[in-house]
Design an enzyme around this catalytic site. Structure first.
Site, PDB file in Angstrom:
ATOM      1  N   SER A 146       0.853  -1.185   0.000  1.00 52.52           N
ATOM      2  CA  SER A 146       0.000   0.000   0.000  1.00 52.52           C
ATOM      3  C   SER A 146       0.882   1.226   0.000  1.00 52.52           C
ATOM      4  O   SER A 146       2.035   1.180   0.464  1.00 52.52           O
ATOM      5  CB  SER A 146      -0.898   0.012   1.252  1.00 52.52           C
ATOM      6  OG  SER A 146      -1.551   1.257   1.405  1.00 52.52           O
ATOM      7  N   TYR A 159      -2.168   0.672  10.769  1.00 52.00           N
ATOM      8  CA  TYR A 159      -2.094   0.146   9.405  1.00 52.00           C
ATOM      9  C   TYR A 159      -0.803   0.555   8.719  1.00 52.00           C
ATOM     10  O   TYR A 159      -0.156  -0.274   8.061  1.00 52.00           O
ATOM     11  CB  TYR A 159      -3.300   0.634   8.612  1.00 52.00           C
ATOM     12  CG  TYR A 159      -3.378   0.089   7.206  1.00 52.00           C
ATOM     13  CD1 TYR A 159      -3.543  -1.272   6.975  1.00 52.00           C
ATOM     14  CD2 TYR A 159      -3.313   0.944   6.105  1.00 52.00           C
ATOM     15  CE1 TYR A 159      -3.624  -1.781   5.686  1.00 52.00           C
ATOM     16  CE2 TYR A 159      -3.406   0.442   4.818  1.00 52.00           C
ATOM     17  CZ  TYR A 159      -3.558  -0.922   4.610  1.00 52.00           C
ATOM     18  OH  TYR A 159      -3.636  -1.410   3.329  1.00 52.00           O
TER      19      TYR A 159
END
Length: 260
Positions: A146, A159
């Site tokens: 990501s 995250y």
């Protein structure tokens, strides 16, 4: 030191003829789209995730094989590996985000869950299937990371910390496997609208919808699957180390064009 890389003549045909691809987190979103794309490219696809009912339906559509898998359970990962005779491609897609808390209000259980799924789960599956990837003579080890693994932002520490871990894992393996016939590929998507990711993170559909409000054409799962399919069908001497893919409306993580 491992054996030298085999000559190109030893590599298998491309794009997918005769090759077996394992996709984790294949029950929805990017994982499901990737399984469909690789099946269309001629791969024999093993769809692995917890929700076997979803996997079974997808396997029937794609001609793949559904295997129930919990990447946080060592026995489940070992059972996956034991049931595979061959692996040419592993797409480490299973992951997720589960809160938007600032660090001062950190839920440590959420942090532990995020790390276990995204980082330790990826390590478990990679470790279990790496011998088969090496034995294939032309293995592909793909990490769905990501842009959160490349930058940091408020409210995303659990995250971003986990995805930074995935990014470092890919970089380290590329160094460690340089003498082995295994490519290490990292795909880092930006804003992708899928059915579950943001809802799981924010806790409601309303909050999830607000993340994409006014954004013209955020990425969808099929866009990322297209990139993964392209990367694993390059000639095997070509390694896509890191590919960042965002919607055109997202110039950076903090800079998104929104229509009023």
């Amino acid at each position: 030191m491992s054996s030298p890389v085999p000559p190109p003549s030893a590599a298998l045909p491309f794009p997918g003829d005769g090759r077996v691809a394992v996709v984790t987190g294949a029950s929805s979103g990017i994982g499901a789209a990737t399984a469909e794309r690789l099946a269309a490219d001629g791969f024999s696809v093993v769809l692995a995730a917890r929700r076997i009912d979803r996997l079974t339906a997808l396997a029937e559509r794609t001609g793949g094989r559904a295997v129930q898998l919990d990447v946080t359970d060592a026995a489940s990962v070992e059972a996956l590996a034991a049931g595979l005779d061959r692996v040419d491609v592993l797409v480490n897609n299973a992951g997720g985000a589960f809160d938007v808390n600032p660090v001062a209000e950190a839920d440590l259980d959420s942090w532990a869950r995020t790390y276990d799924v995204n980082v330790l789960g990826t390590v478990r599956v990679t470790k279990a299937l790496l011998p088969a990837l090496k034995a294939s003579g032309a293995g592909d080890l793909v990490f769905v990371g990501s842009t959160a693994g490349l930058v940091s932002y408020e409210g995303g520490a659990s995250y971003t910390a986990a995805k930074h871990g995935v990014h470092t894992l890919a970089e380290t393996l590329r160094l460690e496997l340089v003498y082995d016939p295994v490519r290490v590929i990292e795909i880092a998507p930006g804003m992708v609208r899928t059915e579950e990711f943001t809802r799981n993170r924010t806790g409601s559909q309303e909050k999830a919808d607000a993340v994409y409000a006014g954004v013209r054409q955020p990425l969808v799962a099929e866009d990322v699957a297209d990139v993964i399919g392209w990367a694993v069908t390059r000639p095997h001497h070509v390694n896509v180390d890191l590919l960042v893919v965002r919607p055109r409306a997202q110039a950076a993580h903090h800079k998104v064009a929104r229509e009023q």
